[in-house]
Design a protein around this motif. Structure first.
Motif, PDB file in Angstrom:
ATOM      1  N   HIS A  66      50.669  26.705  51.410  1.00 21.79           N
ATOM      2  CA  HIS A  66      50.177  27.955  50.832  1.00 21.79           C
ATOM      3  C   HIS A  66      50.379  27.823  49.328  1.00 21.79           C
ATOM      4  O   HIS A  66      51.504  27.562  48.879  1.00 21.79           O
ATOM      5  CB  HIS A  66      50.975  29.151  51.357  1.00 21.79           C
ATOM      6  CG  HIS A  66      50.945  29.268  52.847  1.00 21.79           C
ATOM      7  ND1 HIS A  66      50.042  30.069  53.500  1.00 21.79           N
ATOM      8  CD2 HIS A  66      51.692  28.687  53.813  1.00 21.79           C
ATOM      9  CE1 HIS A  66      50.240  29.983  54.801  1.00 21.79           C
ATOM     10  NE2 HIS A  66      51.239  29.142  55.018  1.00 21.79           N
ATOM     11  N   TYR A  67      49.310  28.012  48.561  1.00 18.04           N
ATOM     12  CA  TYR A  67      49.477  27.821  47.121  1.00 18.04           C
ATOM     13  C   TYR A  67      48.521  28.668  46.285  1.00 18.04           C
ATOM     14  O   TYR A  67      47.491  29.120  46.748  1.00 18.04           O
ATOM     15  CB  TYR A  67      49.368  26.347  46.753  1.00 18.04           C
ATOM     16  CG  TYR A  67      48.032  25.681  47.020  1.00 18.04           C
ATOM     17  CD1 TYR A  67      47.092  25.566  46.006  1.00 18.04           C
ATOM     18  CD2 TYR A  67      47.718  25.131  48.260  1.00 18.04           C
ATOM     19  CE1 TYR A  67      45.883  24.920  46.219  1.00 18.04           C
ATOM     20  CE2 TYR A  67      46.514  24.492  48.489  1.00 18.04           C
ATOM     21  CZ  TYR A  67      45.601  24.384  47.456  1.00 18.04           C
ATOM     22  OH  TYR A  67      44.404  23.758  47.671  1.00 18.04           O
ATOM     23  N   VAL A  68      48.919  28.856  45.026  1.00 14.15           N
ATOM     24  CA  VAL A  68      48.111  29.542  44.024  1.00 14.15           C
ATOM     25  C   VAL A  68      47.611  28.464  43.074  1.00 14.15           C
ATOM     26  O   VAL A  68      48.376  27.591  42.660  1.00 14.15           O
ATOM     27  CB  VAL A  68      48.945  30.584  43.248  1.00 14.15           C
ATOM     28  CG1 VAL A  68      48.117  31.241  42.153  1.00 14.15           C
ATOM     29  CG2 VAL A  68      49.511  31.626  44.193  1.00 14.15           C
ATOM     30  N   TYR A  69      46.335  28.511  42.754  1.00 13.87           N
ATOM     31  CA  TYR A  69      45.746  27.487  41.899  1.00 13.87           C
ATOM     32  C   TYR A  69      44.939  28.112  40.763  1.00 13.87           C
ATOM     33  O   TYR A  69      44.543  29.279  40.821  1.00 13.87           O
ATOM     34  CB  TYR A  69      44.848  26.561  42.722  1.00 13.87           C
ATOM     35  CG  TYR A  69      43.677  27.271  43.367  1.00 13.87           C
ATOM     36  CD1 TYR A  69      42.467  27.405  42.706  1.00 13.87           C
ATOM     37  CD2 TYR A  69      43.792  27.829  44.637  1.00 13.87           C
ATOM     38  CE1 TYR A  69      41.400  28.065  43.294  1.00 13.87           C
ATOM     39  CE2 TYR A  69      42.731  28.490  45.235  1.00 13.87           C
ATOM     40  CZ  TYR A  69      41.538  28.600  44.554  1.00 13.87           C
ATOM     41  OH  TYR A  69      40.488  29.266  45.130  1.00 13.87           O
ATOM     42  N   LYS A  70      44.710  27.295  39.735  1.00  9.84           N
ATOM     43  CA  LYS A  70      43.905  27.722  38.591  1.00  9.84           C
ATOM     44  C   LYS A  70      42.885  26.623  38.301  1.00  9.84           C
ATOM     45  O   LYS A  70      43.248  25.455  38.184  1.00  9.84           O
ATOM     46  CB  LYS A  70      44.788  27.945  37.370  1.00  9.84           C
ATOM     47  CG  LYS A  70      44.047  28.393  36.126  1.00  9.84           C
ATOM     48  CD  LYS A  70      45.028  28.620  34.990  1.00  9.84           C
ATOM     49  CE  LYS A  70      44.358  29.026  33.705  1.00  9.84           C
ATOM     50  NZ  LYS A  70      45.354  29.196  32.620  1.00  9.84           N
ATOM     51  N   ILE A  71      41.622  27.018  38.203  1.00  6.66           N
ATOM     52  CA  ILE A  71      40.547  26.103  37.848  1.00  6.66           C
ATOM     53  C   ILE A  71      40.035  26.532  36.480  1.00  6.66           C
ATOM     54  O   ILE A  71      39.668  27.691  36.285  1.00  6.66           O
ATOM     55  CB  ILE A  71      39.392  26.160  38.862  1.00  6.66           C
ATOM     56  CG1 ILE A  71      39.892  25.812  40.264  1.00  6.66           C
ATOM     57  CG2 ILE A  71      38.265  25.221  38.430  1.00  6.66           C
ATOM     58  CD1 ILE A  71      38.858  26.058  41.355  1.00  6.66           C
ATOM     59  N   THR A  72      40.014  25.610  35.527  1.00  7.87           N
ATOM     60  CA  THR A  72      39.573  25.932  34.168  1.00  7.87           C
ATOM     61  C   THR A  72      38.334  25.128  33.810  1.00  7.87           C
ATOM     62  O   THR A  72      38.309  23.909  33.980  1.00  7.87           O
ATOM     63  CB  THR A  72      40.685  25.620  33.150  1.00  7.87           C
ATOM     64  OG1 THR A  72      41.858  26.364  33.501  1.00  7.87           O
ATOM     65  CG2 THR A  72      40.262  25.989  31.735  1.00  7.87           C
ATOM     66  N   MET A 106      36.708  29.302  30.352  1.00  3.52           N
ATOM     67  CA  MET A 106      36.871  30.294  31.409  1.00  3.52           C
ATOM     68  C   MET A 106      37.710  29.693  32.534  1.00  3.52           C
ATOM     69  O   MET A 106      37.719  28.478  32.723  1.00  3.52           O
ATOM     70  CB  MET A 106      35.509  30.723  31.941  1.00  3.52           C
ATOM     71  CG  MET A 106      34.652  31.386  30.882  1.00  3.52           C
ATOM     72  SD  MET A 106      32.980  31.747  31.465  1.00  3.52           S
ATOM     73  CE  MET A 106      33.321  33.092  32.578  1.00  3.52           C
ATOM     74  N   TYR A 107      38.392  30.572  33.278  1.00  3.97           N
ATOM     75  CA  TYR A 107      39.198  30.066  34.386  1.00  3.97           C
ATOM     76  C   TYR A 107      39.113  30.991  35.590  1.00  3.97           C
ATOM     77  O   TYR A 107      38.709  32.136  35.487  1.00  3.97           O
ATOM     78  CB  TYR A 107      40.652  29.851  33.968  1.00  3.97           C
ATOM     79  CG  TYR A 107      41.375  31.108  33.556  1.00  3.97           C
ATOM     80  CD1 TYR A 107      42.052  31.887  34.491  1.00  3.97           C
ATOM     81  CD2 TYR A 107      41.387  31.526  32.222  1.00  3.97           C
ATOM     82  CE1 TYR A 107      42.710  33.043  34.119  1.00  3.97           C
ATOM     83  CE2 TYR A 107      42.045  32.669  31.842  1.00  3.97           C
ATOM     84  CZ  TYR A 107      42.706  33.428  32.791  1.00  3.97           C
ATOM     85  OH  TYR A 107      43.350  34.576  32.422  1.00  3.97           O
ATOM     86  N   TYR A 108      39.500  30.438  36.727  1.00  2.01           N
ATOM     87  CA  TYR A 108      39.515  31.147  38.003  1.00  2.01           C
ATOM     88  C   TYR A 108      40.874  30.901  38.642  1.00  2.01           C
ATOM     89  O   TYR A 108      41.339  29.756  38.671  1.00  2.01           O
ATOM     90  CB  TYR A 108      38.402  30.604  38.912  1.00  2.01           C
ATOM     91  CG  TYR A 108      38.355  31.229  40.276  1.00  2.01           C
ATOM     92  CD1 TYR A 108      37.623  32.381  40.496  1.00  2.01           C
ATOM     93  CD2 TYR A 108      39.057  30.680  41.339  1.00  2.01           C
ATOM     94  CE1 TYR A 108      37.568  32.972  41.753  1.00  2.01           C
ATOM     95  CE2 TYR A 108      39.014  31.264  42.598  1.00  2.01           C
ATOM     96  CZ  TYR A 108      38.272  32.403  42.794  1.00  2.01           C
ATOM     97  OH  TYR A 108      38.234  32.984  44.028  1.00  2.01           O
ATOM     98  N   VAL A 109      41.517  31.945  39.146  1.00  3.04           N
ATOM     99  CA  VAL A 109      42.796  31.824  39.840  1.00  3.04           C
ATOM    100  C   VAL A 109      42.575  32.266  41.278  1.00  3.04           C
ATOM    101  O   VAL A 109      41.961  33.300  41.532  1.00  3.04           O
ATOM    102  CB  VAL A 109      43.893  32.679  39.169  1.00  3.04           C
ATOM    103  CG1 VAL A 109      45.190  32.620  39.961  1.00  3.04           C
ATOM    104  CG2 VAL A 109      44.126  32.215  37.730  1.00  3.04           C
ATOM    105  N   GLY A 110      43.052  31.453  42.219  1.00  3.50           N
ATOM    106  CA  GLY A 110      42.866  31.768  43.629  1.00  3.50           C
ATOM    107  C   GLY A 110      44.088  31.421  44.455  1.00  3.50           C
ATOM    108  O   GLY A 110      45.037  30.808  43.965  1.00  3.50           O
TER     109      GLY A 110
END
Length: 79
Positions: free
Chosen positions: A11-17, A23-27
């Motif tokens: 289970h993890y939280v990630y960031k795509i930049t 711009m970035y996305y956190v999921g």
């Protein structure tokens, strides 16, 4: 008699930049694949934006992937 197969779940939280646009996305994700072998390789986000997901595959040099935190379970209790 059936045997139960126990599979590790990550289970993890990630960031795509997007480094070109800033711009970035956190999921949040759960997977049987270790995060460093999952995000940006097999998995490209839970975003509903089809362009965003496709652009990651078409222009991988424009993106960075960061695992922010890994948890023991979906209750988000830190490991």
């Amino acid at each position: 008699m059936r045997r139960l197969q126990l599979t590790a779940m990550f289970h993890y939280v990630y960031k795509i930049t997007n480094t070109k646009l800033g711009m970035y996305y956190v999921g949040v994700r759960k997977s049987t694949v270790e995060p460093k072998y999952d995000i940006g390789i097999k998995y490209f986000s839970s975003s509903c934006d089809k362009w965003f997901k496709q652009d990651q595959q078409d222009n991988p040099d424009n993106y960075t992937y960061e695992v922010l935190e890994v948890f023991d379970n979906s209750d988000r209790k830190s490991t």
